[in-house]
Design an enzyme around this catalytic site. Structure first.
Site, short mmCIF file in Angstrom:
data_model
loop_
_atom_site.label_atom_id
_atom_site.label_comp_id
_atom_site.label_asym_id
_atom_site.label_seq_id
_atom_site.Cartn_x
_atom_site.Cartn_y
_atom_site.Cartn_z
N LYS A 17 17.51 47.14 40.09
CA LYS A 17 18.30 47.78 41.16
C LYS A 17 17.95 49.26 41.22
O LYS A 17 17.89 49.94 40.19
CB LYS A 17 19.78 47.58 40.86
N SER A 92 26.54 45.47 45.66
CA SER A 92 25.49 46.41 46.01
C SER A 92 24.12 46.05 45.43
O SER A 92 23.11 46.66 45.80
CB SER A 92 25.89 47.82 45.52
N SER A 116 29.30 43.45 42.31
CA SER A 116 27.96 43.79 42.78
C SER A 116 26.82 43.02 42.12
O SER A 116 25.68 43.09 42.58
CB SER A 116 27.71 45.29 42.62
#
Length: 434
Positions: A17, A92, A116
């Site tokens: 990420k 996210s 997330s």
């Protein structure tokens, strides 16, 4: 062999990420003002994976400042769901979910303060694990957590195959992983299973899609038939206040009495102050450097209470006590991952509180594994959460392996699309495959 002990992930490609530091790679977290930020070091979990022999492929997209369930920002644009490009991959950690679900990476690193890891894992038909709080380091990601948030934020593994979760967690946790007794055998037949079909009807949250209700019921049936266990059906009334609990605790001051850094401050990133109403005007004519979701969050933050009410605190404490007593050291709770299947782009703006199904477990500090359960009639991933007691991560990981064998785990969206296209050509109608 020697290398298996020292390099358990030798040669395994992985992605990260973009909110995490990966040496030599961007670390903007979708903020235009951080366009030129390049990581000089690796975040500790990333460094541990590299030390174990894994090979980083690169970083993946996330929502602006990691605070929305659609991975969209003004720097990199919008990320699509590999099962349907008109739908979101979640957030996210949506870039991770998308590349893993699409078969472009094998394992990945995500973070989770409200779902997330688990929401993208659900929407993209893969596995994800939010560990027991404090096991995997959160150092080396932007923005840093503040207030009481460090106790809610978790870094964890995401992958296509359930059996990869445990070795990843063992590596990413470093010495802290010893607290989880991951080498201990788990006899699923000796566990206690519970099923909660919904949050009790919060007016802020959508009803659970019937296909997800049926999928969870099928899990109950297979657990009882294959393992000989009795799955107890429960209603937990405090879950109705999941969003209020999450929101209040995320905004609460830390032990030092300091308030958490406001989202407006994070958006400015030590630069010019962000005025949300002016940004809204700019957004309408395409001149804002921020997304509608980020601007909206700042507006909401302006009217948010700085202290949780006594009622909400009571609900939180009561829920914490009840769930910890219920799960103990041998309990597994089945709970929906989200009320909806993967929504179409921007639709979450109309249902902003649906993440409550995942966010509540960050506040409670309980480990949770997200498991795929095949596909819906639309060809979208189904799934559910497996919630266990603190430091009992191995129980949900072992259950995830069982569910993968039972329901087939990850489904290649490319194969699904190919078969569907062939059927469409032959019949002239849209046909879903599973």
């Amino acid at each position: 062999m020697f290398w298996k002990d020292r390099l358990p992930l030798l040669g395994v490609p992985f992605t990260v990420k973009e909110a995490f530091s990966l040496q030599g790679m961007p670390n903007s977290t979708g903020l235009v003002s951080r366009r030129g930020v390049i990581s000089a070091t690796d975040a500790p979990p990333v460094a541990l994976l590299k030390r174990a022999g894994a090979i980083p492929l690169g970083v993946t997209n996330c929502s602006e400042l990691c605070m929305w369930l659609e991975s969209h920002n003004r720097l990199y644009g919008i990320t699509n769901n590999p099962y349907d490009l008109e739908r979101i991959p979640g957030g996210s950690s949506g870039g991770e979910g998308s590349i893993l679900g699409g078969g472009g990476s094998v394992i990945g690193v995500g973070s989770d303060v409200g779902g997330s890891i688990r929401i993208p894992a659900f929407f993209n038909g893969i596995f994800g694990h939010k560990p027991t709080s404090g096991v995997v380091s959160n150092v080396g990601q932007f923005p840093p957590a503040s207030g009481q948030q460090p106790g809610f934020l978790c870094t964890g593994p995401m992958c296509r195959y359930a059996q990869d979760l445990l070795p990843m967690l063992r590596v990413m946790g470093g010495a802290n992983a010893d607290r989880l007794s991951l080498s201990s055998e788990v006899d699923l037949k000796r566990l206690r299973f519970f099923s909660v079909p919904h949050d009790g009807g919060s007016p802020l949250v959508s009803p659970v899609d019937q296909q997800l209700v049926v999928a969870q019921r099928r899990v109950v049936e297979r657990l009882e038939a294959d393992l000989g266990v009795n799955v107890q059906q429960l209603k937990i009334p405090q879950l109705k206040y999941s969003f209020q609990i999450w929101s209040a605790m995320m905004g609460a001051p830390g032990k030092d009495g300091k308030q958490p850094t406001s989202f407006a401050e994070l958006m400015s990133d030590h630069g010019k102050k962000v005025w949300p109403l002016w940004e809204m005007v700019k957004w309408t004519v395409g001149l804002s450097k921020h997304t509608m979701a980020a601007i909206g969050l700042v507006l909401v933050e302006m009217f948010q209470r700085s202290q949780p009410t006594q009622f909400i605190l009571q609900q939180k404490e009561s829920l914490q006590k009840d769930l910890e007593e219920l799960l103990g050291t041998d309990g597994v709770l089945l709970y929906p991952s989200h009320p909806h299947l993967a929504p179409k782009h921007h639709h979450p703006l109309f249902t902003p509180f649906n993440f409550s199904y995942t966010g509540i477990f960050n506040i409670l500090g309980l480990p949770v594994t997200q498991c795929p359960l095949g596909l819906s009639t639309e060809g979208l991933p189904l799934g559910l959460q497996l919630v266990v007691g603190k430091q009992q991560d191995r129980l949900s990981l072992a259950t995830a392996v069982f569910l993968e064998k039972t329901f087939g785990g990850w489904r290649d969206p490319g194969s699904i699309a190919t078969v569907t296209t062939q059927l469409d050509t032959c019949r002239g109608t849209a046909t879903t495959t599973s």
